[in-house]
Design an enzyme around this catalytic site. Structure first.
Site, PDB file in Angstrom:
ATOM      1  N   HIS A  72      56.371  40.002  -5.976  1.00 43.07           N
ATOM      2  CA  HIS A  72      56.262  39.173  -7.185  1.00 43.07           C
ATOM      3  C   HIS A  72      55.435  39.886  -8.257  1.00 43.07           C
ATOM      4  O   HIS A  72      54.350  40.380  -7.971  1.00 43.07           O
ATOM      5  CB  HIS A  72      55.607  37.834  -6.857  1.00 43.07           C
ATOM      6  CG  HIS A  72      56.516  36.880  -6.141  1.00 43.07           C
ATOM      7  ND1 HIS A  72      56.233  35.542  -5.995  1.00 43.07           N
ATOM      8  CD2 HIS A  72      57.719  37.066  -5.560  1.00 43.07           C
ATOM      9  CE1 HIS A  72      57.216  34.953  -5.347  1.00 43.07           C
ATOM     10  NE2 HIS A  72      58.131  35.852  -5.053  1.00 43.07           N
ATOM     11  N   TYR A 201      51.421  27.267 -10.182  1.00 41.53           N
ATOM     12  CA  TYR A 201      50.132  26.575 -10.008  1.00 41.53           C
ATOM     13  C   TYR A 201      50.049  25.523 -11.107  1.00 41.53           C
ATOM     14  O   TYR A 201      50.045  25.870 -12.291  1.00 41.53           O
ATOM     15  CB  TYR A 201      48.971  27.557 -10.151  1.00 41.53           C
ATOM     16  CG  TYR A 201      48.831  28.545  -9.012  1.00 41.53           C
ATOM     17  CD1 TYR A 201      49.575  29.722  -8.962  1.00 41.53           C
ATOM     18  CD2 TYR A 201      47.922  28.304  -7.977  1.00 41.53           C
ATOM     19  CE1 TYR A 201      49.424  30.634  -7.919  1.00 41.53           C
ATOM     20  CE2 TYR A 201      47.768  29.220  -6.930  1.00 41.53           C
ATOM     21  CZ  TYR A 201      48.520  30.367  -6.908  1.00 41.53           C
ATOM     22  OH  TYR A 201      48.370  31.271  -5.871  1.00 41.53           O
ATOM     23  N   PRO A 293      41.762  28.186  -1.053  1.00 39.88           N
ATOM     24  CA  PRO A 293      43.010  28.956  -1.004  1.00 39.88           C
ATOM     25  C   PRO A 293      43.654  29.212  -2.365  1.00 39.88           C
ATOM     26  O   PRO A 293      44.669  29.911  -2.430  1.00 39.88           O
ATOM     27  CB  PRO A 293      43.924  28.074  -0.140  1.00 39.88           C
ATOM     28  CG  PRO A 293      43.389  26.700  -0.301  1.00 39.88           C
ATOM     29  CD  PRO A 293      41.913  26.841  -0.485  1.00 39.88           C
ATOM     30  N   LYS A 297      43.081  34.522  -1.446  1.00 37.99           N
ATOM     31  CA  LYS A 297      42.264  35.713  -1.156  1.00 37.99           C
ATOM     32  C   LYS A 297      41.819  35.820   0.305  1.00 37.99           C
ATOM     33  O   LYS A 297      41.335  36.873   0.731  1.00 37.99           O
ATOM     34  CB  LYS A 297      41.001  35.715  -2.046  1.00 37.99           C
ATOM     35  CG  LYS A 297      41.296  36.010  -3.499  1.00 37.99           C
ATOM     36  CD  LYS A 297      41.709  37.453  -3.693  1.00 37.99           C
ATOM     37  CE  LYS A 297      42.362  37.711  -5.017  1.00 37.99           C
ATOM     38  NZ  LYS A 297      43.633  38.403  -4.943  1.00 37.99           N
ATOM     39  N   TYR A 384      44.028  38.457  -9.340  1.00 32.48           N
ATOM     40  CA  TYR A 384      45.064  37.951  -8.442  1.00 32.48           C
ATOM     41  C   TYR A 384      45.715  39.106  -7.676  1.00 32.48           C
ATOM     42  O   TYR A 384      45.939  39.008  -6.471  1.00 32.48           O
ATOM     43  CB  TYR A 384      46.118  37.163  -9.236  1.00 32.48           C
ATOM     44  CG  TYR A 384      46.958  36.260  -8.360  1.00 32.48           C
ATOM     45  CD1 TYR A 384      46.696  34.881  -8.286  1.00 32.48           C
ATOM     46  CD2 TYR A 384      48.005  36.763  -7.597  1.00 32.48           C
ATOM     47  CE1 TYR A 384      47.449  34.053  -7.470  1.00 32.48           C
ATOM     48  CE2 TYR A 384      48.763  35.943  -6.778  1.00 32.48           C
ATOM     49  CZ  TYR A 384      48.485  34.583  -6.730  1.00 32.48           C
ATOM     50  OH  TYR A 384      49.227  33.762  -5.916  1.00 32.48           O
TER      51      TYR A 384
HETATM   52  C1  PHB Z   1      50.891  29.783   0.417  1.00 30.16           C
HETATM   53  O1  PHB Z   1      52.009  30.267   0.259  1.00 30.16           O
HETATM   54  O2  PHB Z   1      50.605  29.128   1.441  1.00 30.16           O
HETATM   55  C2  PHB Z   1      49.877  29.981  -0.636  1.00 30.16           C
HETATM   56  C3  PHB Z   1      50.183  30.782  -1.721  1.00 30.16           C
HETATM   57  C4  PHB Z   1      49.263  30.964  -2.726  1.00 30.16           C
HETATM   58  C5  PHB Z   1      48.037  30.350  -2.647  1.00 30.16           C
HETATM   59  C6  PHB Z   1      47.714  29.562  -1.551  1.00 30.16           C
HETATM   60  C7  PHB Z   1      48.637  29.370  -0.545  1.00 30.16           C
HETATM   61  O3  PHB Z   1      47.155  30.511  -3.662  1.00 30.16           O
END
Ligand code: PHB
Ligand code: APR
Length: 391
Positions: A72, A201, A293, A297, A384
């Site tokens: 990505h 997000y 989460p 990270k 990120y």
């Molecule tokens: C996930 O795919 O579980 C996931 C992806 C990004 C995040 C947290 C969890 O920031």
């Protein structure tokens, strides 16, 4: 049993350390309190920084990740009813992330360990660590009711937040720093195509939501929920309805729903224990630190701890103790940066019960600034994709 390094915990930290040390000719045993299936059944995040991808390659376990992982080049932020893309490649000189589930990383590492015939004890009970303040540490455990003892040069505490290693350190030798957030994430895994080809997000008046994925046919979604929420009260229908409400109209219309194959609630926490070395005991991964989460990270930090530890141990056996002496400080500078990023990204994307109207306006303004200022977008993007390693 006698080994050079006794590794406690078969999460990604312990298994990756075992694999890196194996390739360097260092002998290990991994002691895990759960069964292999239990470890593989845990659903965790799945976004790998390039540093973690490179490390899995270095460990010789990158084949399936390259074949099946999704690369990505950005994410989308959703607020005020619209989505805004953060273009990592453009903002960071071409850097990207790889979406590949932690469960798959764990499976690849377990397979490599089994193929090499390395010692792993699953369902090891009552693991305890001893004498790590001297040159001859020991680890004791029970297997099928029989007591065993491992003598070793070093103990690697890769046993997660609730493990025995950090808990065995004298409390006055340890400083801990913690924030517990006033909400959790309710997550669903489903055999459905992702709503969008990149992660979304979303900050919505009803709370945060995240649209993620494991593959082109398997999705992972989360909604912010209160800490007293019970997973039993969330039918699949209720989850999908709530998620849809927190997305922009286009994503809401595109969302493909289906039966959940996993549903769970996780609390959010920031935590750091300092230092990460006590004589011949080293902590790595979740045993030493937790991030919320939001920035994905956790696994990446575990990977870089273990990279630093593996190099330090290799140097030790080659005659230099500089690496083990600097292990803690080297890891902690990177950890605190990731703690800051995860805390900040959580703070701008979630609804906080006590932030008030002014706090909400600040959040709105920060998101607006973030997507309209290339300088601000770069701060998000470079964190990120992963900050550079300090060599
Ligand atoms: C996930 O795919 O579980 C996931 C992806 C990004 C995040 C947290 C969890 O920031
Ligand atoms: N004895 C033996 N094993 C133990 C003990 C114990 N007393 N306590 C815990 N363990 C095991 C757990 O069962 C688990 O399998 O240690 C392992 C720790 O693994 P993780 O919790 O996955 O931690 P880590 O390997 O550091 O991985 C970090 O996992 O939690 C996520 O967000 C985190 O993605 C990050 C990654």
């Amino acid at each position: 049993m006698r080994v050079q390094v006794a590794i406690i915990g078969s999460g990604p930290a312990g298994l990756l350390l075992g694999q890196l040390l194996y390739r360097a000719g260092i002998d290990t045993v991994v002691l895990e309190q759960r069964s292999k299936d239990y470890v593989l059944g845990r659903i965790r995040a799945g976004v790998l920084e390039q540093v973690a991808v490179d490390l899995l390659d270095e460990a010789g376990v990158g084949r399936r990740m390259h074949a099946e992982g999704l690369v990505h080049g950005g994410i989308e932020l959703c607020f005020g009813g619209a989505r805004h893309r953060i273009d990592f490649e453009q903002l960071t000189g071409g850097k990207r992330v790889t979406v590949y589930g932690q469960t798959e990383v764990t499976r690849d590492l377990m397979d490599a360990r089994a193929a090499a015939g390395l010692k792993t004890v699953y369902e090891a009970e009552n693991v305890s660590v001893h004498d790590f303040d001297g040159a001859h540490p020991r680890v004791r455990y029970l297997k099928d009711g029989v007591a065993h003892e491992v003598t070793c040069d070093f103990i690697a505490g890769c046993d997660g937040f609730h493990g025995v290693c950090r808990a065995s350190v004298p409390p006055d030798a340890l400083s801990t720093y913690e924030r517990v957030y006033p909400f959790g994430w309710l997550g669903v895994l489903s055999e459905t195509p992702p709503v969008s080809h990149e992660l979304i997000y979303s900050n919505h008046p009803r709370g945060f939501a995240l649209c993620s994925m494991r593959s082109l046919t398997r999705s992972r979604y989360y909604v912010q929920c209160s800490l007293d929420e019970q997973v039993e009260n969330w039918s699949d229908q209720r989850f999908w309805d709530e998620l849809r409400l927190r997305l922009d109209p286009q994503a809401a219309a595109a969302l493909v729903t289906g039966p959940s194959i996993e549903k769970s609630i996780a609390p959010l926490r920031s935590f750091v224990a300092e230092p990460m070395r006590f004589g011949r005991l080293f902590l790595a991964g979740d045993a030493a630190h937790i991030v919320p989460p939001t920035g994905a990270k956790g696994l990446n930090l575990a990977a870089t701890d273990v990279r630093t530890l593996a190099h330090a141990l290799v140097d030790f056996y080659a005659g230099s103790s500089l690496g083990i002496d600097h292990y803690s400080a080297r890891c902690l500078s990177r950890i605190w940066r990731a703690e800051r990023f995860s805390w900040w990204f959580t703070s701008i994307t979630h609804r906080f019960p006590d932030s008030g109207e002014f706090g909400r306006k600040m959040q709105e303004s920060e998101l607006d600034y973030l997507v309209h200022s290339p300088a601000a977008s770069t701060v998000l993007a470079e964190n990120y994709v992963g900050l550079p390693l300090d060599e």
